[in-house]
Design an enzyme around this catalytic site. Structure first.
Site, PDB file in Angstrom:
ATOM      1  N   ASP A 130      29.504  10.541   7.761  1.00 45.81           N
ATOM      2  CA  ASP A 130      27.941  10.241   8.316  1.00 45.81           C
ATOM      3  C   ASP A 130      27.281   9.099   8.154  1.00 45.81           C
ATOM      4  O   ASP A 130      27.930   8.080   7.403  1.00 45.81           O
ATOM      5  CB  ASP A 130      27.027  11.548   7.511  1.00 45.81           C
ATOM      6  CG  ASP A 130      26.878  11.165   6.069  1.00 45.81           C
ATOM      7  OD1 ASP A 130      27.873  10.889   5.399  1.00 45.81           O
ATOM      8  OD2 ASP A 130      25.657  11.261   5.569  1.00 45.81           O
TER       9      ASP A 130
ATOM     10  N   GLU B 216      26.947  12.293   2.801  1.00 41.24           N
ATOM     11  CA  GLU B 216      26.774  11.364   1.699  1.00 41.24           C
ATOM     12  C   GLU B 216      25.299  10.945   1.691  1.00 41.24           C
ATOM     13  O   GLU B 216      24.725  10.832   0.648  1.00 41.24           O
ATOM     14  CB  GLU B 216      27.588  10.379   1.866  1.00 41.24           C
ATOM     15  CG  GLU B 216      27.821   9.476   0.499  1.00 41.24           C
ATOM     16  CD  GLU B 216      26.744   8.253   0.525  1.00 41.24           C
ATOM     17  OE1 GLU B 216      26.843   7.818  -0.692  1.00 41.24           O
ATOM     18  OE2 GLU B 216      26.299   8.203   1.617  1.00 41.24           O
ATOM     19  N   GLU B 217      24.617  10.773   2.901  1.00 38.58           N
ATOM     20  CA  GLU B 217      23.610   9.985   2.994  1.00 38.58           C
ATOM     21  C   GLU B 217      22.289  10.653   2.562  1.00 38.58           C
ATOM     22  O   GLU B 217      21.434  10.171   2.048  1.00 38.58           O
ATOM     23  CB  GLU B 217      23.227   9.218   4.421  1.00 38.58           C
ATOM     24  CG  GLU B 217      24.353   8.138   4.756  1.00 38.58           C
ATOM     25  CD  GLU B 217      24.401   6.943   3.718  1.00 38.58           C
ATOM     26  OE1 GLU B 217      23.467   6.760   2.735  1.00 38.58           O
ATOM     27  OE2 GLU B 217      25.229   6.148   3.953  1.00 38.58           O
TER      28      GLU B 217
ATOM     29  N   ASP C  97      33.489   2.638   0.178  1.00 40.81           N
ATOM     30  CA  ASP C  97      32.190   2.621   0.595  1.00 40.81           C
ATOM     31  C   ASP C  97      31.539   1.455  -0.003  1.00 40.81           C
ATOM     32  O   ASP C  97      30.200   1.820  -0.520  1.00 40.81           O
ATOM     33  CB  ASP C  97      31.654   3.902   0.151  1.00 40.81           C
ATOM     34  CG  ASP C  97      30.194   4.276   0.832  1.00 40.81           C
ATOM     35  OD1 ASP C  97      29.836   3.575   1.788  1.00 40.81           O
ATOM     36  OD2 ASP C  97      29.317   5.061   0.364  1.00 40.81           O
TER      37      ASP C  97
ATOM     38  N   HIS D 261      21.161   0.803   5.879  1.00 40.66           N
ATOM     39  CA  HIS D 261      20.153   1.630   6.028  1.00 40.66           C
ATOM     40  C   HIS D 261      18.878   1.403   6.786  1.00 40.66           C
ATOM     41  O   HIS D 261      17.849   1.845   6.675  1.00 40.66           O
ATOM     42  CB  HIS D 261      19.722   2.298   4.653  1.00 40.66           C
ATOM     43  CG  HIS D 261      20.784   3.089   3.736  1.00 40.66           C
ATOM     44  ND1 HIS D 261      20.707   3.455   2.476  1.00 40.66           N
ATOM     45  CD2 HIS D 261      22.240   3.300   4.095  1.00 40.66           C
ATOM     46  CE1 HIS D 261      21.554   4.118   2.106  1.00 40.66           C
ATOM     47  NE2 HIS D 261      22.562   3.966   2.895  1.00 40.66           N
TER      48      HIS D 261
END
Length: 485
Positions: free
Chosen positions: A77, A144-145, A168, A456
Site C-alpha cells: 500500500d 502498513e500505512e 522499507d 508521505h
C-alpha cells in the site's frame, strides 16, 4: 528520460508497473490481483492469507541449496496525498512519474516509492533467472500505512524462512536493526451546534505551503505542523476578540505531518481588521521561525459565506486550548543510540464530520513504557478539555540486535562492494519488523533501502543512483546468506 530507461532496468520496469496500479491503504485489491497475475505468469508458487498478504516462494539456484531460507519483505500500500489543485483519483488513476535530474518524483502526488520500490526489487528477483540466491520467500503485506493490518494478521506457519530482510528503509548505505513502536489516540469533541448569529463577518483562515513528511522519519526536522500553526491563530483570536467557530479541519493521515489546515470563523465587523492583523502578525513570526526548514509556509484569510450553525463557545474554547496544549514533535532522544529520536508525538489531523470533531494523534517510541507514557500524556490533555479519548492502534518496536548474523552478512557485503562501512542504525519510524517478530520470534532481521525523501507528502522523491547501489548491495547479500546448520 523515461522511468523504464533507468538502471537497473528490471527494478525500474516493475516499479513503473506498480505505479500504474492504484493501491491506497485498505484498498489493495488491485495490487493483490496484479501480484497474483505475476506469480501465475512466471510459474511461481504463492499463497494468500485471510487478509490479503501474499508470500511467493522461489527455490535456490544451483550451488545455493544449503543456504538458510530468506524472507524478503515489503508492503504493497501507499500513502495517498496530493497538492491542492492537483486532480488525481487515487482509487483509479495511475501515478504520473517525472524524472527530474538525479531524482524521480510524482506529478503533484505522493510517489509511492514507499514501499513500491521494495516490492519492485522482490519482483525483479523472482522474475530473474541469472541471480544467485538460496531459497527465498517474498512477503508482500497489506495496509502498513494506516494500521499495519497485514503484519498484525500474520499467523504462524505462513512463513518458513529464518532470516528476513525488510526493504522499507529510506537511506542507502545504512543498515537498520531496530525501530520505534507506536500508539494512536483519537479525541472526540461533541459540540452543541447553535444557529449562526446574524451580522457577523465570516472569514476563512488557512495555513498551507508546508512540506509535510513522515511523522517518524522527519519528526526531528522542525517542520511546520499546519494544525499547530492554525491553533496559534485561533488562540490569539480567543484572547483578543469575540469570535465564533463554524468549521475546522487540518491534516489527513496519522503518520504524516499535516501540511494544510483551515477554519471558518465569524467576527463582528468592527473586529475584522483586528482578526486580519493577528493573522498577518503570526505569519511574519512563523516565517521567521521556519525560514531554514519550511520557508514556503503561507497564511491566508478571505471573506466567506455565512454558515448555518456554529460550535458552542464552551467547546470552542476547550478545543482550541487542548490543541494548543497538545505536544507535537520530539519528546525525548535516545540515551543509547546517538542521534536517535526515542519518543515523539504527531498532532496529525482534525476532522469535523457527523456532528463531532475528531483529533487524531500518533505517539512513537523505541521504549514501550515511554510510548505508553506519551499516549497517556496526550490523552490527559484532551480528557481535561472534556473530550472522549480512544486508543486506535498499538504496535511493538523492534529491539536492536547488534550480534545479528544477517547484519554481519549485510555489512560484509557492503564493505566488499564499495570499500567502505555501512552505517548501522535504528529508526524512529515504525517498521513491520516488530509485529513480525511477535509471530516469528526467532527471525534474524535487517532493513535497508535506497534513498527517499519527503515520504508521505507530494514532495516524495527517490534518488535514482541509489537504487542501483541498493540493488547491487541486495544481490551481494543474497550470495552472503549463511548455510543452514
Amino acid at each position: 528520460m523515461e522511468i523504464t530507461e533507468l538502471n537497473p532496468k528490471i527494478v525500474w520496469k516493475y516499479f513503473h508497473e506498480i505505479t500504474q496500479v492504484p493501491r491506497p491503504s485498505k484498498k489493495e485489491g488491485k495490487i493483490i490481483a496484479y501480484l497474483e497475475k505475476f506469480a501465475k505468469e512466471h510459474g511461481i508458487e504463492y499463497k494468500k492469507d485471510h487478509v490479503g498478504n501474499i508470500v511467493m516462494s522461489k527455490p535456490a539456484t544451483p550451488g545455493y541449496e544449503d543456504r538458510v531460507k530468506l524472507i524478503l519483505q515489503s508492503h504493497v500500500d501507499m500513502v495517498c496525498e496530493k497538492n491542492a489543485g492537483t486532480e488525481h483519483d487515487f482509487d483509479n488513476d495511475p501515478i504520473r512519474t517525472i524524472v527530474d535530474g538525479e531524482w524521480l518524483h510524482a506529478d503533484g502526488t505522493t510517489l509511492g516509492a514507499d514501499n513500491g520500490i521494495g516490492c519492485a526489487a522482490q519482483l525483479a528477483i523472482l522474475a530473474s533467472d541469472d541471480i544467485e540466491h538460496g531459497p527465498i520467500e517474498a512477503l508482500f503485506t497489506i495496509d502498513e500505512e494506516t494500521g499495519m493490518t497485514g503484519a498484525f494478521e500474520l499467523r504462524p506457519g505462513f512463513l518458513t524462512g529464518k532470516i528476513l530482510i525488510n526493504l522499507d528503509s529510506e537511506d542507502e548505505g545504512e543498515l537498520f536493526i531496530g525501530c520505534a513502536g507506536g500508539k494512536g489516540i483519537v479525541a472526540t469533541f461533541t459540540p452543541e451546534y447553535q444557529q449562526a448569529p446574524q451580522g457577523l463577518t465570516w472569514l476563512r483562515a488557512s495555513v498551507s505551503g508546508l512540506k509535510g513528511g513522515h511523522s517518524g522519519g522527519e519528526i526531528h526536522c522542525g517542520l511546520g505542523n499546519a494544525n499547530k500553526l492554525l491553533t496559534r491563530y485561533l488562540y490569539a483570536l480567543e484572547k483578543n476578540v469575540d469570535w465564533k467557530l463554524s468549521e475546522i479541519a487540518g491534516g489527513n493521515l496519522h503518520n504524516a505531518i499535516p501540511r494544510e489546515a483551515h477554519a471558518l470563523i465569524g467576527v463582528r465587523p468592527e473586529d475584522k481588521a483586528k482578526a486580519i492583523e493577528l493573522l498577518k502578525s503570526l505569519e511574519e513570526a512563523v516565517r521567521n521561525e521556519l525560514k531554514a526548514v519550511d520557508p514556503n509556509v503561507r497564511f491566508a484569510i478571505e471573506e466567506a459565506s455565512a454558515p448555518s450553525q456554529v460550535i458552542d463557545d464552551k467547546t470552542k474554547a476547550a478545543l482550541v486550548r487542548a490543541l494548543y496544549a497538545c505536544p507535537h514533535g520530539v519528546l525525548g532522544m535516545s540515551h543509547e543510540i546517538e542521534d536517535l529520536v526515542e519518543t515523539s508525538n504527531n498532532l496529525a489531523s482534525i476532522k469535523q464530520r457527523d456532528g463531532v470533531i475528531l483529533v487524531e494523534t500518533s505517539q512513537r517510541s523505541s521504549t514501550t513504557s515511554l510510548r505508553d507514557s506519551a499516549a497517556e500524556m496526550v490523552a490527559s490533555v484532551f480528557e481535561l478539555a472534556g473530550a472522549k479519548v480512544e486508543l486506535t492502534d498499538s504496535y511493538p518496536g523492534w529491539k536492536p540486535n547488534p550480534d545479528s548474523a544477517i547484519l554481519k552478512a549485510s555489512a560484509d557485503a557492503y564493505r566488499k562492494l564499495f570499500g567502505k562501512e555501512a552505517a548501522v542504525k535504528a529508526i524512529h519510524a515504525g517498521l513491520e519488523c516488530g509485529l513480525i517478530l511477535d509471530v516469528y520470534p526467532d527471525l534474524d532481521m535487517v532493513s535497508f533501502g535506497p534513498t527517499l525523501r519527503d515520504v508521505h507528502s507530494p514532495a516524495e522523491r527517490i534518488e535514482i543512483k541509489t537504487v542501483d547501489l541498493w540493488w547491487r548491495h541486495l544481490l551481494q547479500v543474497l550470495k552472503e546468506i549463511p548455510a543452514a546448520k
